[in-house]
Design a protein around this motif. Sequence first.
Motif, PDB file in Angstrom:
ATOM      1  N   LEU A  21      45.101  44.124  39.610  1.00  0.00           N
ATOM      2  CA  LEU A  21      46.097  43.063  39.452  1.00  0.00           C
ATOM      3  C   LEU A  21      47.507  43.569  39.735  1.00  0.00           C
ATOM      4  O   LEU A  21      48.309  42.860  40.348  1.00  0.00           O
ATOM      5  N   VAL A  22      47.806  44.781  39.302  1.00  0.00           N
ATOM      6  CA  VAL A  22      49.124  45.348  39.599  1.00  0.00           C
ATOM      7  C   VAL A  22      49.306  45.505  41.107  1.00  0.00           C
ATOM      8  O   VAL A  22      50.379  45.235  41.656  1.00  0.00           O
ATOM      9  N   ALA A  23      48.245  45.916  41.788  1.00  0.00           N
ATOM     10  CA  ALA A  23      48.319  46.134  43.240  1.00  0.00           C
ATOM     11  C   ALA A  23      48.589  44.844  44.005  1.00  0.00           C
ATOM     12  O   ALA A  23      49.188  44.873  45.084  1.00  0.00           O
ATOM     13  N   THR A  24      48.167  43.706  43.460  1.00  0.00           N
ATOM     14  CA  THR A  24      48.404  42.428  44.148  1.00  0.00           C
ATOM     15  C   THR A  24      49.877  42.034  44.121  1.00  0.00           C
ATOM     16  O   THR A  24      50.326  41.249  44.954  1.00  0.00           O
ATOM     17  N   GLN A  25      50.611  42.539  43.122  1.00  0.00           N
ATOM     18  CA  GLN A  25      52.032  42.224  42.941  1.00  0.00           C
ATOM     19  C   GLN A  25      52.263  40.715  42.845  1.00  0.00           C
ATOM     20  O   GLN A  25      53.313  40.208  43.250  1.00  0.00           O
ATOM     21  N   LYS A  26      51.273  40.014  42.284  1.00  0.00           N
ATOM     22  CA  LYS A  26      51.369  38.555  42.190  1.00  0.00           C
ATOM     23  C   LYS A  26      51.669  38.059  40.783  1.00  0.00           C
ATOM     24  O   LYS A  26      52.158  36.947  40.614  1.00  0.00           O
ATOM     25  N   LEU A 137      32.904  33.866  29.865  1.00  0.00           N
ATOM     26  CA  LEU A 137      32.261  35.101  29.428  1.00  0.00           C
ATOM     27  C   LEU A 137      31.922  35.911  30.676  1.00  0.00           C
ATOM     28  O   LEU A 137      30.923  35.631  31.346  1.00  0.00           O
ATOM     29  N   PHE A 138      32.755  36.882  31.017  1.00  0.00           N
ATOM     30  CA  PHE A 138      32.494  37.714  32.198  1.00  0.00           C
ATOM     31  C   PHE A 138      31.323  38.658  31.891  1.00  0.00           C
ATOM     32  O   PHE A 138      31.444  39.556  31.057  1.00  0.00           O
ATOM     33  N   GLN A 139      30.192  38.434  32.581  1.00  0.00           N
ATOM     34  CA  GLN A 139      28.968  39.200  32.305  1.00  0.00           C
ATOM     35  C   GLN A 139      28.434  39.818  33.600  1.00  0.00           C
ATOM     36  O   GLN A 139      27.741  39.162  34.372  1.00  0.00           O
ATOM     37  N   PRO A 140      28.744  41.110  33.845  1.00  0.00           N
ATOM     38  CA  PRO A 140      28.296  41.779  35.071  1.00  0.00           C
ATOM     39  C   PRO A 140      27.011  42.583  34.924  1.00  0.00           C
ATOM     40  O   PRO A 140      26.577  43.234  35.869  1.00  0.00           O
ATOM     41  N   GLY A 141      26.427  42.597  33.716  1.00  0.00           N
ATOM     42  CA  GLY A 141      25.241  43.416  33.497  1.00  0.00           C
ATOM     43  C   GLY A 141      25.618  44.862  33.249  1.00  0.00           C
ATOM     44  O   GLY A 141      26.628  45.162  32.591  1.00  0.00           O
ATOM     45  N   LEU A 142      24.825  45.788  33.782  1.00  0.00           N
ATOM     46  CA  LEU A 142      25.085  47.223  33.640  1.00  0.00           C
ATOM     47  C   LEU A 142      25.873  47.699  34.853  1.00  0.00           C
ATOM     48  O   LEU A 142      25.572  47.307  35.978  1.00  0.00           O
ATOM     49  N   PHE A 143      26.867  48.530  34.617  1.00  0.00           N
ATOM     50  CA  PHE A 143      27.667  49.004  35.748  1.00  0.00           C
ATOM     51  C   PHE A 143      26.854  49.947  36.631  1.00  0.00           C
ATOM     52  O   PHE A 143      26.279  50.933  36.157  1.00  0.00           O
ATOM     53  N   ASP A 185      33.728  45.747  41.687  1.00  0.00           N
ATOM     54  CA  ASP A 185      33.446  44.348  42.020  1.00  0.00           C
ATOM     55  C   ASP A 185      33.830  43.427  40.861  1.00  0.00           C
ATOM     56  O   ASP A 185      34.338  42.318  41.069  1.00  0.00           O
ATOM     57  N   LEU A 186      33.575  43.864  39.634  1.00  0.00           N
ATOM     58  CA  LEU A 186      34.006  43.084  38.476  1.00  0.00           C
ATOM     59  C   LEU A 186      35.513  42.868  38.521  1.00  0.00           C
ATOM     60  O   LEU A 186      36.002  41.741  38.305  1.00  0.00           O
ATOM     61  N   ALA A 187      36.271  43.931  38.804  1.00  0.00           N
ATOM     62  CA  ALA A 187      37.723  43.817  38.855  1.00  0.00           C
ATOM     63  C   ALA A 187      38.167  42.822  39.922  1.00  0.00           C
ATOM     64  O   ALA A 187      39.103  42.040  39.711  1.00  0.00           O
ATOM     65  N   GLN A 188      37.494  42.825  41.070  1.00  0.00           N
ATOM     66  CA  GLN A 188      37.817  41.872  42.123  1.00  0.00           C
ATOM     67  C   GLN A 188      37.542  40.440  41.686  1.00  0.00           C
ATOM     68  O   GLN A 188      38.312  39.523  41.980  1.00  0.00           O
ATOM     69  N   VAL A 189      36.419  40.247  40.982  1.00  0.00           N
ATOM     70  CA  VAL A 189      36.079  38.910  40.486  1.00  0.00           C
ATOM     71  C   VAL A 189      37.153  38.409  39.528  1.00  0.00           C
ATOM     72  O   VAL A 189      37.617  37.261  39.628  1.00  0.00           O
ATOM     73  N   VAL A 190      37.573  39.255  38.594  1.00  0.00           N
ATOM     74  CA  VAL A 190      38.584  38.840  37.619  1.00  0.00           C
ATOM     75  C   VAL A 190      39.898  38.501  38.315  1.00  0.00           C
ATOM     76  O   VAL A 190      40.542  37.496  37.994  1.00  0.00           O
ATOM     77  N   ASP A 195      43.317  33.436  39.991  1.00  0.00           N
ATOM     78  CA  ASP A 195      43.911  32.522  40.972  1.00  0.00           C
ATOM     79  C   ASP A 195      43.129  31.228  41.153  1.00  0.00           C
ATOM     80  O   ASP A 195      43.586  30.315  41.851  1.00  0.00           O
ATOM     81  N   LEU A 196      41.932  31.148  40.563  1.00  0.00           N
ATOM     82  CA  LEU A 196      41.085  29.972  40.759  1.00  0.00           C
ATOM     83  C   LEU A 196      41.733  28.727  40.157  1.00  0.00           C
ATOM     84  O   LEU A 196      42.118  28.717  38.988  1.00  0.00           O
TER      85      LEU A 196
END
Length: 311
Positions: A21-26, A137-143, A185-190, A195-196
């Motif tokens: 999120l910091v990298a997006t500077q948004k 509820l962000f649920q990605p399973g096992l990393f 990938d979880l971080a990208q989803v969040v 922005d959704l």
Amino acid sequence: MVKIAFAGGSGNVGSEIIDILVATQKHEIVLLSRKEAPAATQGITWVQVDYQDQAQLTKALNGVHTVLSFISEQDDPSSPLQRNLINAAVQAGVKRFAPSEWASSGTDQMGWYAYKGEIRRYLQQLNDKEKVLEYTLFQPGLFLNYLTYPYKSTKHLQNTETPFDFEQCRHLVVDGSITFTTVEDLAQVVARAIDLESEWPVVGGISGNELSMEELVALSEKIRGKSAKVEKIPVEELKDGSWKSSWSPRIEHPSIPADQVDQLSKFMVGSILLGVTAGEFVCSDEWNQLLPDLEFTQAEEYLTKAWKDKP
């Protein structure tokens, strides 16, 4: 641009998401922490809080659009700190909230996750008569990153042993499947979820890869180039705690005191395997459907690269 508050997000999974999120500077990023701010917090506003003080939390959340919680309350299943955070979010007019999930879809077999179930019920009751707070509820399973142990595969996530040991090509298995998703990938989803414009789904399943135990073992053999040692653990022995194996992983996590790792590891491994048999590590794909252009990291490609030239 919105203001996002991270609660308890200064380590492990939360830090992976903050970096994206910091990298997006948004967006404006606020980090709520019981600790004092470190010397360098570039791109982040650090706010020291007492999670037991709801009035203080409400003031800290003034103007915040989205709260992402990473508070762990294994020692108190009633989850009083997250309850205070939720109540403060409502009072401050926060629009969106993500409770401290970031793992399995089910919690019944894993007692240390009891607080997650309590917060699920609390949020459901909060919105029972009318929508008070939008949440997912962000649920990605096992990393998937855990399967590179003992080698670190990402900047912040603390790696740990699991019942699925790619280094030694040995596995403790039961009947069942697991959803594996990388923390990247979880971080990208969040980041995309922030922005959704449409409403967040209550159940926010993220499905990077779904692998049966047989597929996982076969993948380890293919990548490591040798036969795997597989020990299938009887479910009844897992339930009564009498199970035995030729080896057992040490589960190390920031929330587990170092002097309790050995004592708790066998219990946790047994509970994890029971969770697999109960389908608690299989996650749905709501965020996959909402973000159809997001390409998720595939297990074989990721692990082949991670284990290349490793002994």
